[in-house]
Design a protein around this motif. Structure first.
Motif, PDB file in Angstrom:
ATOM      1  N   LEU A 132      44.399  39.815  43.444  1.00 49.21           N
ATOM      2  CA  LEU A 132      43.427  40.558  44.247  1.00 49.21           C
ATOM      3  C   LEU A 132      42.490  39.596  44.977  1.00 49.21           C
ATOM      4  O   LEU A 132      42.195  39.766  46.163  1.00 49.21           O
ATOM      5  CB  LEU A 132      42.609  41.502  43.361  1.00 49.21           C
ATOM      6  N   LEU A 136      42.148  39.074  49.101  1.00 46.08           N
ATOM      7  CA  LEU A 136      40.867  39.130  49.807  1.00 46.08           C
ATOM      8  C   LEU A 136      40.623  37.832  50.573  1.00 46.08           C
ATOM      9  O   LEU A 136      40.192  37.839  51.719  1.00 46.08           O
ATOM     10  CB  LEU A 136      39.719  39.356  48.809  1.00 46.08           C
ATOM     11  N   ASP A 141      43.380  43.510  54.186  1.00 41.64           N
ATOM     12  CA  ASP A 141      42.610  44.714  53.881  1.00 41.64           C
ATOM     13  C   ASP A 141      43.316  45.432  52.732  1.00 41.64           C
ATOM     14  O   ASP A 141      44.273  46.188  52.940  1.00 41.64           O
ATOM     15  CB  ASP A 141      42.524  45.630  55.106  1.00 41.64           C
ATOM     16  N   ILE A 142      42.838  45.165  51.517  1.00 48.90           N
ATOM     17  CA  ILE A 142      43.537  45.677  50.332  1.00 48.90           C
ATOM     18  C   ILE A 142      43.216  47.142  50.040  1.00 48.90           C
ATOM     19  O   ILE A 142      43.769  47.720  49.098  1.00 48.90           O
ATOM     20  CB  ILE A 142      43.226  44.822  49.087  1.00 48.90           C
ATOM     21  N   PHE A 143      42.344  47.754  50.839  1.00 50.54           N
ATOM     22  CA  PHE A 143      41.956  49.142  50.582  1.00 50.54           C
ATOM     23  C   PHE A 143      42.846  50.146  51.308  1.00 50.54           C
ATOM     24  O   PHE A 143      42.733  51.346  51.104  1.00 50.54           O
ATOM     25  CB  PHE A 143      40.484  49.357  50.957  1.00 50.54           C
ATOM     26  N   ASN A 166      43.591  49.043  46.931  1.00 51.57           N
ATOM     27  CA  ASN A 166      42.675  48.233  46.119  1.00 51.57           C
ATOM     28  C   ASN A 166      43.077  48.040  44.659  1.00 51.57           C
ATOM     29  O   ASN A 166      42.225  47.867  43.780  1.00 51.57           O
ATOM     30  CB  ASN A 166      41.220  48.717  46.229  1.00 51.57           C
ATOM     31  N   TYR A 322      32.680  44.384  46.708  1.00 52.70           N
ATOM     32  CA  TYR A 322      33.602  45.469  46.358  1.00 52.70           C
ATOM     33  C   TYR A 322      33.653  45.778  44.866  1.00 52.70           C
ATOM     34  O   TYR A 322      34.513  46.542  44.430  1.00 52.70           O
ATOM     35  CB  TYR A 322      35.018  45.103  46.818  1.00 52.70           C
ATOM     36  N   SER A 325      34.030  49.276  44.012  1.00 49.94           N
ATOM     37  CA  SER A 325      35.076  50.000  44.734  1.00 49.94           C
ATOM     38  C   SER A 325      36.459  49.844  44.118  1.00 49.94           C
ATOM     39  O   SER A 325      37.366  50.597  44.425  1.00 49.94           O
ATOM     40  CB  SER A 325      35.143  49.504  46.190  1.00 49.94           C
ATOM     41  N   PHE A 326      36.626  48.823  43.255  1.00 48.00           N
ATOM     42  CA  PHE A 326      37.957  48.547  42.736  1.00 48.00           C
ATOM     43  C   PHE A 326      38.391  49.574  41.713  1.00 48.00           C
ATOM     44  O   PHE A 326      37.620  50.015  40.862  1.00 48.00           O
ATOM     45  CB  PHE A 326      38.003  47.152  42.096  1.00 48.00           C
TER      46      PHE A 326
END
Length: 334
Positions: A132, A136, A141-143, A166, A322, A325-326
């Motif tokens: 992860l 990043l 853009d991992i989301f 994510n 983030y 958010s993860f």
């Protein structure tokens, strides 16, 4: 003095620290030298690295991390504390720290890393899985609901992961990376030429002429060591072709792990990976021909990201934005 957020790439061979206000502020070998007689630490980082193979018997230069996890808690704590002091000075407010760990790290190993960082002077510690952080740092853009494959080749382990929304969807790890390539080079010269070489020379050879795809006889370097038959110093010239087979075997084991991860990856995400290509990060990604070899074997474009060595630490620093958010990949302690 203000408090800083500190992202730490806790690598087996190198520690890289990202500070919130300055970016990367430290890049040092993960080595501690200590006096066995007095139990005192003599040097940390680059200074300790220069002592490898050159110290008297009572001074030991040791790597306190093995295969991405802590093997010596006391020395790791001393090392982290010293590096934090170097990048933050004598802080009044303890920093928040995010450290990255291999995705296969066990709960016990994660707890050990958390406890060590807290003991070293953090007010809060979070852990993030290496893939992860690498994604990043590579600017992905991992989301998005879009599959990306990241291969992070460090010093002790190679992490292979497919990331989407994510989180890590599928992953695998193998304890073959930069250090294993160095060890194979050492064995090769010992067995074939009866020449003993040190770890630093092996790393030099790997960086100068190491190659796993279309090697060249024209690319050469000088190898220095000790003749095992007469104990005299000896040097010899070797080419890329000479050590090609030595490194190829290990590279193929990494490819086997990539295939394993692909076999358990949902077809929809495999379609995304084919479109997006595979991203290589970590110091081992710089091995000549590795991207080409992987691409030829899995029939997907492979790219070494910009700043592969620093990608994980940059991603670790970015991760502060983030934390909440993860879905997965974070562990924390206050």
């Amino acid at each position: 003095m203000a408090a800083y957020d500190i992202g730490i790439d806790l690598g087996t061979t190198k520690i890289i620290i990202y500070r919130s206000d300055k970016g990367i502020v430290l890049k040092e070998p993960a080595i501690v030298a200590y006096n066995k007689k007095t139990d005192e630490v003599v040097a940390v980082g680059e200074q300790a690295y220069k002592m490898l193979g050159k110290t008297p018997e009572y001074i030991v230069a040791e790597k306190p991390l093995k295969d991405g996890v802590i093997s010596n808690h006391k020395l790791t704590e001393v090392m982290i504390k010293e590096f934090i002091k170097r990048v933050c000075g004598n802080f009044f407010i303890k920093p928040r720290i995010i450290l990255c760990v291999p995705s296969i790290t066990t709960d016990v190993e994660r707890r050990a890393v958390l406890d060590t960082a807290m003991s070293a002077g953090a007010r809060r510690v979070d852990l993030i899985d290496e893939p992860l952080a690498a994604a990043l740092g590579a600017g992905i853009d991992i989301f998005k609901p879009n599959g990306n494959m990241i291969i992070d080749i460090g010093g002790g382990t190679t992490d292979v992961a497919v990331i989407s929304l994510n989180g890590i969807v599928t992953s695998g790890s193998v304890k073959i990376a930069g250090n294993a390539f160095d060890e194979e080079i050492i064995k090769f010269f010992m067995n074939k030429y009866k020449l003993a070489i040190g770890q630093r020379m092996a790393e030099h050879i790997k960086m100068e002429i190491g190659c796993v795809f279309n090697p060249s006889d024209e690319c050469k370097t000088i190898v220095k060591g000790r003749n095992l038959l007469n104990s005299y110093p000896q040097q010899m010239e070797v080419s890329q072709t000479d050590i090609y087979e030595v490194l190829l075997g290990l590279a193929e084991k990494i490819i086997d792990k990539i295939r394993e991860v692909m076999e358990i990856t949902p077809p929809e995400l495999m379609g995304d990976i084919y479109d997006n290509g595979i991203k290589l990060t970590g110091g081992g990604a710089q091995l000549k021909g590795l991207a080409e070899l992987i691409s030829e074997n899995v029939q997907i474009p492979v790219e070494v990201v910009e700043n592969p060595v620093e990608a994980v630490s940059i991603g670790t620093g970015k991760a502060f934005k983030y934390i909440d958010s993860f879905n997965s990949g974070f562990t924390n302690v206050h």
